[in-house]
Every structure is written in structure tokens, then in C-alpha cells.
Scaffold this motif. Structure first.
Motif, short mmCIF file in Angstrom:
data_model
loop_
_atom_site.label_atom_id
_atom_site.label_comp_id
_atom_site.label_asym_id
_atom_site.label_seq_id
_atom_site.Cartn_x
_atom_site.Cartn_y
_atom_site.Cartn_z
N GLY A 1 0.86 -1.18 0.00
CA GLY A 1 0.00 0.00 0.00
C GLY A 1 0.90 1.23 0.00
O GLY A 1 2.14 1.11 -0.05
N GLY B 1 1.73 3.30 2.36
CA GLY B 1 2.65 3.35 3.49
C GLY B 1 3.86 2.47 3.26
O GLY B 1 4.99 2.81 3.63
N GLY C 1 -5.45 3.50 -7.05
CA GLY C 1 -5.56 3.33 -5.60
C GLY C 1 -6.23 2.01 -5.28
O GLY C 1 -7.00 1.48 -6.07
N ARG C 2 -5.92 1.52 -4.09
CA ARG C 2 -6.52 0.25 -3.69
C ARG C 2 -8.03 0.40 -3.62
O ARG C 2 -8.54 1.50 -3.34
CB ARG C 2 -5.93 -0.23 -2.38
CG ARG C 2 -6.01 0.74 -1.26
CD ARG C 2 -5.00 0.36 -0.17
NE ARG C 2 -4.86 1.37 0.84
CZ ARG C 2 -5.72 1.54 1.83
NH1 ARG C 2 -6.77 0.78 1.93
NH2 ARG C 2 -5.52 2.48 2.72
N TRP D 1 -13.81 3.74 1.36
CA TRP D 1 -13.51 5.16 1.61
C TRP D 1 -12.70 5.79 0.48
O TRP D 1 -12.64 7.01 0.36
CB TRP D 1 -12.83 5.35 2.97
CG TRP D 1 -11.39 4.93 3.05
CD1 TRP D 1 -10.92 3.70 3.41
CD2 TRP D 1 -10.23 5.74 2.82
NE1 TRP D 1 -9.56 3.69 3.39
CE2 TRP D 1 -9.10 4.94 3.03
CE3 TRP D 1 -10.04 7.07 2.44
CZ2 TRP D 1 -7.80 5.41 2.88
CZ3 TRP D 1 -8.74 7.55 2.28
CH2 TRP D 1 -7.63 6.71 2.51
N LYS D 2 -12.10 4.97 -0.38
CA LYS D 2 -11.38 5.53 -1.53
C LYS D 2 -12.36 6.01 -2.60
O LYS D 2 -11.99 6.73 -3.52
CB LYS D 2 -10.42 4.49 -2.12
CG LYS D 2 -9.23 4.17 -1.23
CD LYS D 2 -8.16 5.26 -1.29
CE LYS D 2 -6.92 4.87 -0.50
NZ LYS D 2 -5.90 5.94 -0.51
N VAL E 1 -7.22 1.26 -11.33
CA VAL E 1 -5.95 0.55 -11.14
C VAL E 1 -5.72 0.34 -9.64
O VAL E 1 -5.53 1.30 -8.90
CB VAL E 1 -4.78 1.37 -11.74
CG1 VAL E 1 -3.49 0.57 -11.62
CG2 VAL E 1 -5.08 1.73 -13.18
N GLY E 2 -5.77 -0.90 -9.22
CA GLY E 2 -5.61 -1.20 -7.80
C GLY E 2 -6.47 -2.40 -7.45
O GLY E 2 -7.35 -2.79 -8.22
N ARG F 1 -1.27 -3.15 -10.15
CA ARG F 1 -0.25 -3.04 -11.21
C ARG F 1 1.04 -2.47 -10.64
O ARG F 1 1.04 -1.69 -9.70
CB ARG F 1 -0.77 -2.10 -12.31
CG ARG F 1 -2.02 -2.60 -12.99
CD ARG F 1 -1.72 -3.63 -14.05
NE ARG F 1 -0.93 -3.09 -15.13
CZ ARG F 1 -1.24 -3.18 -16.41
NH1 ARG F 1 -2.37 -3.80 -16.78
NH2 ARG F 1 -0.44 -2.71 -17.34
N ILE G 1 2.85 1.78 -12.58
CA ILE G 1 2.06 3.00 -12.36
C ILE G 1 2.57 4.19 -13.20
O ILE G 1 1.76 4.88 -13.82
CB ILE G 1 2.01 3.35 -10.84
CG1 ILE G 1 1.34 2.21 -10.07
CG2 ILE G 1 1.31 4.68 -10.59
CD1 ILE G 1 -0.10 1.90 -10.46
N GLU H 1 -8.45 11.86 2.95
CA GLU H 1 -7.26 11.14 2.48
C GLU H 1 -6.07 11.66 3.29
O GLU H 1 -5.78 12.87 3.25
CB GLU H 1 -7.08 11.42 0.99
CG GLU H 1 -5.88 10.83 0.31
CD GLU H 1 -5.88 9.31 0.27
OE1 GLU H 1 -5.07 8.74 1.02
OE2 GLU H 1 -6.63 8.70 -0.49
N GLY I 1 -2.21 10.84 0.08
CA GLY I 1 -2.61 10.58 -1.31
C GLY I 1 -1.42 10.66 -2.25
O GLY I 1 -1.27 11.62 -3.01
N VAL J 1 -0.99 9.07 -4.83
CA VAL J 1 -1.42 9.02 -6.24
C VAL J 1 -1.63 10.41 -6.84
O VAL J 1 -1.49 10.59 -8.04
CB VAL J 1 -2.68 8.14 -6.43
CG1 VAL J 1 -2.37 6.68 -6.17
CG2 VAL J 1 -3.82 8.61 -5.56
N GLU K 1 1.83 11.52 -7.81
CA GLU K 1 2.27 10.71 -8.97
C GLU K 1 1.60 11.21 -10.26
O GLU K 1 2.25 11.31 -11.30
CB GLU K 1 1.97 9.23 -8.71
CG GLU K 1 2.84 8.65 -7.60
CD GLU K 1 2.40 7.29 -7.09
OE1 GLU K 1 3.18 6.64 -6.40
OE2 GLU K 1 1.25 6.87 -7.36
#
Ligand code: UDP
Length: 404
Positions: A32, A34, A229-230, A234-235, A255-256, A288, A291, A309, A312, A314, A317
């Protein structure tokens, strides 16, 4: 595979100062945000650190690929099974396991100058370790400590243990730091160090690779949104799906994967796509490892978290991939994106505003490009890997200096 799993490598001195010996603790075997961040930090300290994981998996493999000494101490099931909203009974059942685990970790801790808990579960175990082994403890706080995420008991437990046993809390955003203090954490113990992302892997992506990725995904010249994101309620991936019927012709790459056990939500998303009649445009790619390439292949990055969040990655990125980023306002996101300047922020769970933001960017590529370029500059300046490593090193040095 690391050369030596059980001993600390000799420390190459920097000037006259030996590198601090750091024992990193993480609960996860999966990757993840973290864990990606710890991967970067542990690589930096590879010559003088070890990572202890409470579960085996791809995270261990990645650490070893980078030459980081790593060992797995599997957590008893009653400990690994404790969720953030666990009941008092579940917590009580885990106590014996936590103490057992802490004793095992303490044996390792004796060879190190400092314990570095990457996340909340590791902090709870490490609080006991710090006491048993008499070592200073840093907690890298990567969660928003609010009742939206945690039981009240967990909030109390986390802040109480931190106030008693943690020398320094490193929060990954000001929002995360504030939530810690509002939950009862000591303000003088917490410092914010933003996550940082290595820009090199984004720079390395070539136009040819992007063209071939789009081809292999069968995207042609259709507008494509990337939701990275996974998969977790909550995402908020369901919010973006809900917007899709109002964005005709637009494809979305999800993607996740549900890496922390949210399989029911992952199934529900697919059912929702079918019910909305968008299965031909909603592409669930699973977890994946490419990324930077996928982010470079989309037209914009959209992140629709429905709760705060903490940081974040992502978002940063997406900015490094030079894409306009649309994200929901909450937690750390306003610290990364200035809306209308370096990306767009929309209210959480607000499909109408989300559709307007996405539609507006697709209709006005020049403005979208301007946001993307501004975002790119911000990511490089404020969220670099170098800044993260300097910040973490400063905190470690400071904690050790105060201890002496
Ligand atoms: N990620 C990945 N593969 C995927 C989905 C996500 O490698 O299929 C990475 C993503 O690039 C980012 C991290 O996982 O670096 C997620 O971090 P973020 O802070 O966005 O969320 P967290 O997982 O910490 O909640």
C-alpha cells in the motif's frame, strides 16, 4: 535476497558520525502507500537498518530486491485480524498476542539505536518494545485518526500510547498531524514530513511506451481517466463509476486491488458497472506495478476518496506524470493541490461537481495542460523523495540527539 538476514551490517560512517541503526516495523506484506513510502526510506538506510514485517508478501520481496535486510515475524491471527473499527472484545482478545509479538521484536531491537513504527498497528506493538528494550520510538503516522476511520477506543489507545512511549510522531500531512492532536495526541511530539515520490521513474517513460500501453489496453483515441488506488469503500471508486453515465465515451482505468481484504467492495464495484451499463468503458486492471507508465497513458488522474485522504501519493504521482489531477477536498489533499492552479478539488461524494470538473477539463485541453504543468512543478518542488528522506533523517537525528 539480502546478504544477511539476522545481523546488522557494519555502518559506513558519514564524516565522523555513524549512521543510526534503525529497526523499521511494518504490519503488512502487501504494497500500500505506506509500504511504498517505507520502501524508499529503508532503501536510504539500507546499510544500517532492518525491516521487521508482521506478514509475508510482495513487500518483503521488494525490500530484498533493494538489498534491505528484512525478516518476517508473523503476527498471531488475533492481532492481524484486528480492524480499525474493532470491538472492545476483539481488542482484548488481541492483547496476549501483542505482548508476545512485542517480546519477539524486543530481541531484535537490542541491536538498534531506534525503533521506527510505520503505521498504527506497528506503533501499538512497538510501544511495548520501546519499553522492554529501552529504545526511542518514532511513529510514522499515515492514518487520519478520526471516528470516521477508528473506533473511539482505538483513538484513545493510539494517542495514549503515543503520549507515553513515542518520542516523535512523523505525520504525513498537516491534516494527519491535526487529527492526531484533536484526538488527544501531544502537539509537541508531532512533526509533519510530506511523502515524497521519486520522479525518475516518471521521467523514464517514453512516448513509444505510452502509445503501446494505450494500444494494448484497447483505448484508441478515446478520452481516458485513471483512478489509481486500492479498492476500498472510503477511496470512493463507486463515486467515479456513478459519474460515468454522464461522461459518454470516456473510459476509466481502475488501477488497484482490494489489498486489505475489501473483496466485497471490489465485487460491488463490478456489479455497479454492470448495472450502470458501463462495463465496456470501466476497466478494472487490478494491482499493477507499472504505475508511471499507466499514469502517463491516461488523460487525467481522478481521485474520489469520500473520507479524509491522509496524504494521497497518487495525486503527486499524477502530477509527476504531467496529468491534470482532480481530487476530492479533505485531509491532506488541499496541502498538495491548490484548486484551479495545480489541479482541481471537488467536494466528496458530489457526482454533479465531479462530472462538471472532468467534462470541463476534457473540453478545454489548454487549461488542462496548464494545470498539469503547474502541478508537475509543485510535485517536484514540494514532494520530492529527497525532501522526504531529509525530513525523516532530521527527525531520527533529533530524537537520537535528545536521547544522548
Ligand atoms: N499503487 C500501485 N499499484 C496499484 C495501485 C496503487 O503500485 O495497482 C500505488 C500507487 O502508485 C501509490 C500507492 O500504491 O504509490 C498508494 O498510495 P496512496 O497514498 O495513494 O494510498 P494508500 O494506499 O496509502 O491509502
Amino acid at each position: 535476497m539480502a546478504a544477511n538476514r539476522n545481523t546488522v551490517s557494519t555502518q559506513p560512517p558519514i564524516g565522523n558520525i555513524p549512521r543510526p541503526r534503525v529497526l523499521f516495523i511494518d504490519h503488512a506484506g502487501v504494497l500500500g502507500g505506506g509500504q511504498y513510502s517505507l520502501l524508499d526510506i529503508a532503501r536510504h538506510f539500507a546499510s544500517s537498518c532492518k525491516v521487521l514485517l508482521f506478514a509475508d508478501g510482495p513487500f518483503r520481496e521488494r525490500l530484498q530486491q533493494y538489498g534491505v535486510s528484512v525478516e518476517v515475524l508473523p503476527a498471531p491471527r488475533k492481532v492481524s485480524g484486528v480492524s480499525r473499527q474493532a470491538t472492545l472484545l476483539q481488542d482484548l482478545r488481541a492483547v496476549a498476542g501483542v505482548i508476545h509479538l512485542a517480546r519477539s521484536v524486543a530481541k531484535h531491537a537490542r541491536d538498534y539505536d531506534l525503533i521506527y513504527a510505520n503505521g498504527q498497528k506497528p506503533m501499538v506493538v512497538s510501544a511495548f518494545v520501546a519499553r522492554l528494550a529501552n529504545k526511542p520510538l518514532i511513529w510514522h503516522l499515515r492514518d487520519t485518526l478520526t471516528v470516521q476511520f477508528e473506533s473511539r477506543l482505538h483513538l484513545w489507545l493510539a494517542t495514549t500510547l503515543a503520549n507515553l512511549f513515542v518520542a516523535r510522531v512523523i505525520a504525513n500531512s498537516k491534516a494527519t498531524a491535526e487529527a492526531f492532536v484533536q484526538s488527544g495526541g501531544r502537539a509537541d511530539r508531532v512533526q509533519t514530513v510530506y511523502n515524497g515520490i521519486d520522479a525518475a521513474s516518471f521521467r523514464a517513460v517514453t512516448p513509444e511506451q505510452v502509445a503501446s500501453a494505450r494500444l494494448s489496453l484497447g483505448l484508441g483515441s478515446a478520452p481516458v481517466i485513471g483512478a489509481f488506488g486500492r479498492l476500498a469503500p472510503w477511496k470512493g471508486q463507486h463515486v467515479l463509476l456513478e459519474a460515468m453515465p454522464q461522461l459518454p465515451g470516456v473510459h476509466v482505468l481502475f488501477v488497484g486491488d482490494a489489498i486489505f481484504g475489501e473483496d466485497a467492495y471490489a465485487r460491488k464495484l463490478r456489479e455497479q458497472a454492470a448495472a450502470l451499463g458501463v462495463t465496456d468503458r470501466a476497466h478494472f486492471l487490478g494491482f499493477r506495478q507499472d504505475i508511471p507508465l499507466l499514469m502517463s497513458a491516461v488523460d487525467m488522474v481522478v481521485h474520489t476518496a469520500v473520507e479524509a485522504e491522509p496524504f494521497g501519493r497518487v495525486l503527486v504521482e499524477g502530477m509527476l506524470a504531467r496529468k491534470p489531477v482532480v481530487a476530492t477536498r479533505g485531509g491532506g489533499t488541499p496541502e498538495i493541490i491548490e484548486t484551479g492552479v495545480s489541479g482541481l478539488l471537488v467536494p466528496p461524494s458530489d457526482v454533479k461537481t465531479l462530472v462538471a470538473a472532468i467534462g470541463g477539463l476534457l473540453a478545454d485541453p489548454a487549461s488542462a495542460q496548464k494545470l498539469a504543468e503547474a502541478g508537475h512543478a509543485v510535485a517536484l518542488q514540494r514532494f520530492s523523495l529527497e525532501a522526504l528522506l531529509a525530513g525523516v533523517t532530521r527527525q531520527i537525528d533529533d530524537v537520537l540527539a535528545r536521547r544522548r
